[in-house]
Design a protein around this motif. Structure first.
Motif, short mmCIF file in Angstrom:
data_model
loop_
_atom_site.label_atom_id
_atom_site.label_comp_id
_atom_site.label_asym_id
_atom_site.label_seq_id
_atom_site.Cartn_x
_atom_site.Cartn_y
_atom_site.Cartn_z
N LYS A 152 0.84 -1.18 0.00
CA LYS A 152 0.00 0.00 0.00
C LYS A 152 0.89 1.25 0.00
N ARG A 153 0.29 2.35 -0.44
CA ARG A 153 1.07 3.59 -0.58
C ARG A 153 1.56 4.09 0.76
N THR A 159 6.49 14.14 1.72
CA THR A 159 5.42 14.11 2.71
C THR A 159 5.98 13.80 4.09
N TYR A 182 -2.97 14.55 7.27
CA TYR A 182 -2.70 13.34 6.49
C TYR A 182 -3.46 12.13 7.06
N PRO A 183 -4.79 12.22 7.17
CA PRO A 183 -5.54 11.10 7.76
C PRO A 183 -5.38 9.78 7.00
N GLN A 184 -5.03 9.87 5.70
CA GLN A 184 -4.86 8.66 4.89
C GLN A 184 -3.66 7.83 5.34
N PHE A 185 -2.77 8.43 6.16
CA PHE A 185 -1.57 7.71 6.61
C PHE A 185 -1.60 7.37 8.11
N ASN A 187 -2.73 4.82 9.59
CA ASN A 187 -2.37 3.41 9.84
C ASN A 187 -0.86 3.20 9.87
N TYR A 188 -0.11 4.19 9.36
CA TYR A 188 1.35 4.06 9.30
C TYR A 188 2.04 4.85 10.42
N TYR A 592 -10.02 23.74 -0.15
CA TYR A 592 -9.65 22.99 1.05
C TYR A 592 -9.87 23.78 2.34
#
Length: 671
Positions: A152-153, A159, A182-185, A187-188, A592
């Motif tokens: 996954k990205r 960033t 950066y809510p998409q990250f 999990n990382y 945004y």
């Protein structure tokens, strides 16, 4: 024999006792700021109200009153600004003003850290890395942790650097920073923390610091060692911070630490021009200044010397919409002018035609091209206009671009200088070694492991890692480094030696090498102004040169060009006529920002900054129809202009030449 020490009494001069006639040169509020003496003060300086003039005269007034210039600290956001202010102060008073300590937070913190390096477990020859070097280290760490192989990205190096820097500058927990931007990250989170930790370890192990480290480590040094804080702050009788609205949380803390002995601190800035939150600037700093420094005197500069009353009416009406602000209203004694124009074009291309034709007409009225500017929210907003300007043969320059020290050929030469100053700088060694044909990342790493343990790290040809296939080239490199290190050469002679060695690599690697060699010749000349290699590296990192021959080939025969600029890059500048294009909802304000009150306020301040760049005439324009990947759509003009439209703006109607003019009065012809 007993001794009794008589304290020196400083003379209390009246304004009429000074050699400079301050009262004749400054307005009432400027004079109040210049003669403010003891305790904290905040000068809220509206756009075009003579902020720099006020600071310059305060420096001169303090020196003339008998304050030791070395006891005055002037912090600005570019070293050039500090130098210009002190030059002006010297011109109006005398050479004593040049002894005032002036510069950026980063530059001044660097000086402190070099002086007290042993207290932070660094050698005093540590080097400062710029953003491209930091990105290179993060990419190296990312690869070493095998994070580039995830299914996954995973965040890229840019960033990751942005996340790490944001956490430092805004004092945010990593999870909070990720949730905000950066809510998409999310999990990382653990892996990103691992990258951040490895990045810090890498810098410590190689004795390098990035820009954030300069502020963080200085704050830690002063907070953890009270004796050093007292010594440093005790040397500052007066502290002044320019552009205080652009400070981040760390810089606000440092301002407090630097002024903690005498308490004579003055912040100067405009809350309405706080537009750099993406760099970590915190608008709350200037709003909270009176709370941070007890008994602060607030002085407002409101008389504008730049713009017509009509332009200021628009600016004031814009600012009235802001939620978080100091109450102030700009006014001017200049003659009345025309109301700013509100120009609705049928399409983006018609908007470009209007700007290009208006520029030509103004030029025919003997207004030079470089006294006109076109401002926009994003760099891409001017693409269509650039095509139209080229078609009409109108010369223009677009603000922004590569910095001199970020150009690949300059970074190659600087890498050689860096290994001479700090032989533990892995990133610099990597760049130097991989110029040699046959040396790849693995060999470079092996050589660096040898360098770490070697008695003389510059005798590379003694390493077992060197293959016969490139031994001759390694010997040439060793000869260069040993000669530069052991000979008593000046800075420019050392740089000239490196450039001569590098010339062959430059000619082989770049098709446009003649231009790059011109840059290198210029760099040799520039280097003559430095007293040491370490000082040169430090100053070029903290205050990079902007132009290169590669991306700036000036045509000396043409007239000074029209200016195209993002609004962020235009701050602090001014022109007779200013066009603000793409004034659309979704662009200004950005799509945004519309659901966040603080971000929406910053977008409003951005339009305020653009508005207050104009001296004589201002044009807001937007296309009625825009294009997207999904097709054409009807636009909405910027919501910020709605309250201005009827009272403070004049509507211009664009009419094609030859068409019947349907409306009378105030219509403008697009020919």
């Amino acid at each position: 024999m007993k001794k009794f020490v008589l304290k020196r009494e400083e003379a209390r001069l009246r304004p009429e006792d000074y050699s400079i006639r301050y009262a004749d040169l400054l307005n009432k509020r400027q004079l109040e700021a210049v003669f403010h003496d003891q305790g904290p003060a905040l000068v809220v300086a509206g756009a075009g109200t003579g902020k720099t003039r006020t600071l310059v005269h305060r420096v001169a007034r303090l020196v003339e009153s008998g304050v030791d210039p070395a006891g005055i600290l002037l912090l600005t956001f570019t070293r050039r600004a500090a130098k210009e202010m002190l030059n002006r102060a010297s011109f109006i008073l005398d050479e004593r003003c040049r002894r005032v300590k002036g510069g950026t937070f980063h530059f001044y913190c660097s000086q402190i850290l070099h002086r007290y390096a042993e207290y932070i477990s660094f050698p005093n020859n540590f080097t400062i890395i710029d953003t491209p070097d930091a990105l290179e280290i993060i990419q190296l760490v990312r690869t070493q942790l095998n994070l580039h192989k995830k299914n996954k990205r995973f965040p890229n190096k840019n960033t990751l650097y942005s996340i790490i820097s944001t956490c430092k500058n805004k004092h945010l927990d990593l999870r909070v920073a990720l949730m905000e931007s950066y809510p998409q990250f999310l999990n990382y989170q653990e892996k990103i923390e691992e990258v951040a930790k490895s990045y810090e370890e890498y810098k410590s192990g190689n004795f390098v610091m990035d820009f954030d480290d300069l502020l963080i480590k200085t704050a830690e040094l002063l907070e953890q060692h009270d004796d050093i804080r007292i010594k440093v702050a005790g040397s500052h009788r007066f502290v002044m911070v320019d552009e205080y609205q652009d400070t981040n949380k760390l810089q606000a803390k440092l301002t407090s630490l630097f002024s903690s002995v005498y308490g004579n601190v003055m912040g100067v800035g405009d809350d309405a021009q706080s537009i750099y939150s993406f760099r970590g600037a915190d608008h709350q700093n200037i709003m909270e200044f009176p709370n941070l420094f007890e008994h602060t005197k607030v002085i407002k500069l409101e008389e504008n010397y730049r713009s017509t009353p009509e332009i200021l009416n628009a600016a004031n009406e814009l600012l009235a919409q802001a939620s978080f602000k100091f109450d102030k209203r700009l006014y001017s004694k200049k003659p009345e002018g025309d109301k700013p124009a509100l120009v609705k074009a049928a399409s983006e291309h018609d908007q470009s035609r209007f700007v290009a034709q208006a520029v030509i007409q103004l030029r025919e009225q003997e207004i030079p091209l470089n006294e006109m500017a076109v401002l926009f929210r994003n760099g891409r907003d001017s693409f269509d206009l650039e095509v139209e300007l080229n078609r009409k043969n109108i010369p223009f320059v677009k603000y922004g671009g590569q910095k001199f020290t970020e150009a690949a050929h300059i970074k190659d030469v600087l890498a050689h200088v860096r290994v001479l100053v700090n032989p533990m700088d892995t990133i610099a060694w990597n760049r130097v070694l991989m110029l040699i044909e046959g040396i790849g990342p693995k060999t470079a790493q092996d050589l660096f492991e040898w360098i770490r343990l070697a008695n003389n790290p510059y005798q590379l040809d003694m390493s077992d890692s060197v293959s016969k296939s490139y031994l001759t080239q390694v010997k040439s490199l060793s000869k260069l480094l040993l000669q530069a290190k052991e000979s008593e050469l000046s800075v420019s002679e050392t740089v000239e030696l490196i450039v001569e060695y590098y010339r062959a690599f430059c000619e082989k690697r770049y098709d446009d090498y003649p231009k790059r060699l011109k840059d290198l010749e210029a760099f040799v000349n520039i280097s003559a102004g430095f007293i040491s290699l370490g000082k040169m590296l430090e100053e070029l990192a903290l205050d990079p040169i902007t132009a290169t021959a590669v991306d700036t080939e000036e045509n000396q025969k043409d007239e000074p060009p029209l200016v195209l600029s993002t609004i962020h890059s235009a701050k602090g500048l001014e022109w007779e006529h200013v066009f603000i294009i793409q004034c659309l909802d979704g662009i200004l304000p950005s799509a945004y920002s519309v659901d966040d009150h603080e971000q929406l306020d910053e977008e409003l301040r951005l339009l305020y900054v653009a508005t207050t760049r104009a001296k004589q005439m201002l044009y807001y324009s937007y296309p009625a129809l825009a294009q997207s990947v999904y097709g054409d759509y009807f636009t909405q003009p910027s919501r910020f202009l709605e309250s201005l439209e009827n009272k403070y703006l004049e509507t211009w109607q664009l009419i094609e030449e030859g068409q019947t003019q349907l409306e009378e009065g105030g219509d403008k012809l697009l020919d």
